[in-house]
Structure formats: structure tokens, C-alpha cells
Design a protein around this motif. Sequence first.
Motif, PDB file in Angstrom:
ATOM      1  N   LYS A   7      26.891 -44.853  81.671  1.00 26.96           N
ATOM      2  CA  LYS A   7      25.736 -44.864  80.768  1.00 26.96           C
ATOM      3  C   LYS A   7      25.645 -43.513  80.044  1.00 26.96           C
ATOM      4  N   ILE A   8      25.482 -43.576  78.718  1.00 22.64           N
ATOM      5  CA  ILE A   8      25.502 -42.385  77.884  1.00 22.64           C
ATOM      6  C   ILE A   8      24.211 -42.287  77.069  1.00 22.64           C
ATOM      7  N   ALA A   9      23.716 -41.052  76.936  1.00 22.29           N
ATOM      8  CA  ALA A   9      22.609 -40.748  76.023  1.00 22.29           C
ATOM      9  C   ALA A   9      23.172 -39.942  74.861  1.00 22.29           C
ATOM     10  N   VAL A  10      22.715 -40.259  73.660  1.00 25.29           N
ATOM     11  CA  VAL A  10      23.117 -39.525  72.455  1.00 25.29           C
ATOM     12  C   VAL A  10      21.838 -38.966  71.829  1.00 25.29           C
ATOM     13  N   VAL A  11      21.781 -37.617  71.719  1.00 26.76           N
ATOM     14  CA  VAL A  11      20.584 -36.959  71.211  1.00 26.76           C
ATOM     15  C   VAL A  11      20.985 -35.988  70.101  1.00 26.76           C
ATOM     16  N   ASP A  12      20.520 -36.280  68.886  1.00 20.39           N
ATOM     17  CA  ASP A  12      20.834 -35.429  67.738  1.00 20.39           C
ATOM     18  C   ASP A  12      19.791 -35.676  66.665  1.00 20.39           C
ATOM     19  N   ASP A  13      19.420 -34.638  65.934  1.00 20.98           N
ATOM     20  CA  ASP A  13      18.420 -34.807  64.889  1.00 20.98           C
ATOM     21  C   ASP A  13      18.972 -35.441  63.621  1.00 20.98           C
ATOM     22  N   TYR A  24      30.065 -46.159  67.941  1.00 18.71           N
ATOM     23  CA  TYR A  24      31.475 -45.944  68.306  1.00 18.71           C
ATOM     24  C   TYR A  24      31.653 -45.987  69.826  1.00 18.71           C
ATOM     25  N   LEU A  25      30.814 -45.269  70.544  1.00 18.61           N
ATOM     26  CA  LEU A  25      30.957 -45.212  71.997  1.00 18.61           C
ATOM     27  C   LEU A  25      30.678 -46.566  72.651  1.00 18.61           C
ATOM     28  N   SER A  26      29.766 -47.336  72.090  1.00 23.75           N
ATOM     29  CA  SER A  26      29.440 -48.642  72.681  1.00 23.75           C
ATOM     30  C   SER A  26      30.595 -49.637  72.554  1.00 23.75           C
ATOM     31  N   GLU A  27      31.518 -49.371  71.646  1.00 22.35           N
ATOM     32  CA  GLU A  27      32.670 -50.252  71.487  1.00 22.35           C
ATOM     33  C   GLU A  27      33.757 -49.982  72.533  1.00 22.35           C
ATOM     34  N   ILE A  28      33.620 -48.893  73.265  1.00 25.19           N
ATOM     35  CA  ILE A  28      34.552 -48.587  74.348  1.00 25.19           C
ATOM     36  C   ILE A  28      34.074 -49.331  75.593  1.00 25.19           C
ATOM     37  N   ILE A  33      25.486 -47.480  76.006  1.00 21.89           N
ATOM     38  CA  ILE A  33      24.519 -46.540  75.472  1.00 21.89           C
ATOM     39  C   ILE A  33      23.173 -46.805  76.149  1.00 21.89           C
ATOM     40  N   ALA A  34      22.705 -45.817  76.888  1.00 20.55           N
ATOM     41  CA  ALA A  34      21.449 -45.961  77.618  1.00 20.55           C
ATOM     42  C   ALA A  34      20.262 -45.517  76.769  1.00 20.55           C
ATOM     43  N   ILE A  35      20.440 -44.424  76.025  1.00 17.32           N
ATOM     44  CA  ILE A  35      19.350 -43.848  75.243  1.00 17.32           C
ATOM     45  C   ILE A  35      19.920 -43.231  73.969  1.00 17.32           C
ATOM     46  N   THR A  36      19.207 -43.408  72.869  1.00 17.04           N
ATOM     47  CA  THR A  36      19.443 -42.594  71.677  1.00 17.04           C
ATOM     48  C   THR A  36      18.107 -41.956  71.324  1.00 17.04           C
ATOM     49  N   ALA A  37      18.162 -40.707  70.859  1.00 16.89           N
ATOM     50  CA  ALA A  37      16.942 -39.996  70.500  1.00 16.89           C
ATOM     51  C   ALA A  37      17.251 -38.991  69.403  1.00 16.89           C
ATOM     52  N   LEU A  38      16.219 -38.659  68.628  1.00 18.23           N
ATOM     53  CA  LEU A  38      16.394 -37.738  67.505  1.00 18.23           C
ATOM     54  C   LEU A  38      15.931 -36.315  67.819  1.00 18.23           C
ATOM     55  N   ASP A  39      15.369 -36.112  69.011  1.00 15.26           N
ATOM     56  CA  ASP A  39      15.028 -34.754  69.447  1.00 15.26           C
ATOM     57  C   ASP A  39      14.844 -34.750  70.967  1.00 15.26           C
ATOM     58  N   VAL A  53      19.219 -44.798  83.524  1.00 18.40           N
ATOM     59  CA  VAL A  53      19.343 -43.339  83.510  1.00 18.40           C
ATOM     60  C   VAL A  53      20.788 -42.991  83.150  1.00 18.40           C
ATOM     61  N   PRO A  54      20.973 -42.151  82.118  1.00 21.26           N
ATOM     62  CA  PRO A  54      22.336 -41.845  81.674  1.00 21.26           C
ATOM     63  C   PRO A  54      23.126 -41.035  82.699  1.00 21.26           C
ATOM     64  N   ASP A  55      24.416 -41.328  82.759  1.00 18.75           N
ATOM     65  CA  ASP A  55      25.348 -40.534  83.555  1.00 18.75           C
ATOM     66  C   ASP A  55      25.781 -39.308  82.767  1.00 18.75           C
ATOM     67  N   ILE A  56      25.831 -39.453  81.441  1.00 23.19           N
ATOM     68  CA  ILE A  56      26.268 -38.391  80.536  1.00 23.19           C
ATOM     69  C   ILE A  56      25.266 -38.309  79.384  1.00 23.19           C
ATOM     70  N   ALA A  57      24.898 -37.073  79.005  1.00 23.99           N
ATOM     71  CA  ALA A  57      24.032 -36.874  77.846  1.00 23.99           C
ATOM     72  C   ALA A  57      24.773 -35.997  76.835  1.00 23.99           C
ATOM     73  N   LEU A  58      24.968 -36.532  75.645  1.00 19.20           N
ATOM     74  CA  LEU A  58      25.562 -35.767  74.545  1.00 19.20           C
ATOM     75  C   LEU A  58      24.396 -35.254  73.695  1.00 19.20           C
TER      76      LEU A  58
END
Length: 64
Positions: A7-13, A24-28, A33-39, A53-58
Motif C-alpha cells: 500500500k502506497i501513499a502519494v503526497v505532493d502539492d 502509474y503505480l496502481s498499474e503495477i 494506492i492507499a492515499i493521495t493528498a495535496l499537502d 494504512v500505507p506501507d510506503i509514503a512518497l
Amino acid sequence: MENSLIKIAVVDDDELLTRLLAQYLSEIQRFEIAITALDGSEFIEKLKHTDKVPDIALIDLRMK
């Protein structure tokens, strides 16, 4: 060996980057994708209310 998804979280503004990276990651096959957030605040709030709960947070360290 466990077959559960990573499970991955992607956080970027940058909304476009967040969306494209999550797509892209969800196609692997091994990733979900557990969470996406803008801040960071949005990320923390979503963490409080999810059962995925994400295993990895980018996380972008230089968000506006």
C-alpha cells in the motif's frame, strides 16, 4: 512469501503529478494506492480515517 499488496501513499502539492504517479503505480500488480493528498495536513487527516494504512509514503519535501 506473502501475496498481499504493498500500500502506497502519494503526497505532493502538484495535483497533476500526484494523480499521474498514483495512476502509474496502481498499474503495477504488487502496488495499491492507499492515499493521495495535496499537502501534509490532508495526508494526516486521511491517515486518521482509513483502514488502508500505507506501507510506503512518497512525500514531496518541498511543498508550497
